[in-house]
Design a protein around this motif. Structure first.
Motif, PDB file in Angstrom:
ATOM      1  N   SER A  65      39.672  80.416   0.158  1.00 24.38           N
ATOM      2  CA  SER A  65      40.682  79.368   0.358  1.00 24.38           C
ATOM      3  C   SER A  65      42.083  79.977   0.418  1.00 24.38           C
ATOM      4  O   SER A  65      42.945  79.474   1.142  1.00 24.38           O
ATOM      5  N   SER A  92      31.949  74.553  -0.125  1.00 24.09           N
ATOM      6  CA  SER A  92      32.824  74.453  -1.292  1.00 24.09           C
ATOM      7  C   SER A  92      34.089  73.682  -0.946  1.00 24.09           C
ATOM      8  O   SER A  92      34.540  73.666   0.191  1.00 24.09           O
ATOM      9  N   TYR A  93      34.660  73.034  -1.950  1.00 26.30           N
ATOM     10  CA  TYR A  93      35.870  72.251  -1.800  1.00 26.30           C
ATOM     11  C   TYR A  93      37.036  72.978  -2.443  1.00 26.30           C
ATOM     12  O   TYR A  93      36.888  73.614  -3.488  1.00 26.30           O
ATOM     13  N   GLU A  98      43.324  71.567   0.622  1.00 26.05           N
ATOM     14  CA  GLU A  98      43.600  70.198   1.022  1.00 26.05           C
ATOM     15  C   GLU A  98      45.087  69.875   0.899  1.00 26.05           C
ATOM     16  O   GLU A  98      45.675  69.229   1.772  1.00 26.05           O
TER      17      GLU A  98
END
Length: 99
Positions: A65, A92-93, A98
């Motif tokens: 990320s 995966s988050y 975001e």
């Protein structure tokens, strides 16, 4: 190159083909003599940003990320950027991504 924070062109191996196909769909030159045209109709330019820290057989790759955020920030900081296409998947988050 969001992997190492430089403008260096990353090593591309024979498994690293996904970005080329996506970019061609968006920005190939119409009437280029190769039999390919694009949805951009000669009005779109692509700013490729590498997010692949490792590419594996079959075309899968590793990223984080942090690398993805660096890529988004590079695009956002380009005054000519009007859209960002991120064609990759995963399970995966990341709340940071975001945000």
């Amino acid at each position: 190159n969001a992997v190492n924070g430089t403008s260096a062109i990353p090593y591309v191996n024979s498994e690293d083909k996904h970005g080329t196909a996506c970019s061609g769909t968006i920005a190939a030159r119409t009437n280029n003599g190769v039999g390919v045209s694009s949805v951009g109709n000669n009005y779109v330019r692509v700013m490729p940003v590498n997010i692949m820290s490792q590419v594996y057989a079959g075309g899968s790759f590793a990223t984080t990320s942090t690398i993805q955020i660096a890529a988004v920030n590079a695009a956002i900081n380009n005054p000519n950027c009007v859209a960002i296409a991120m064609s990759y998947g995963g399970s995966s988050y990341s709340a940071a991504l975001e945000s």
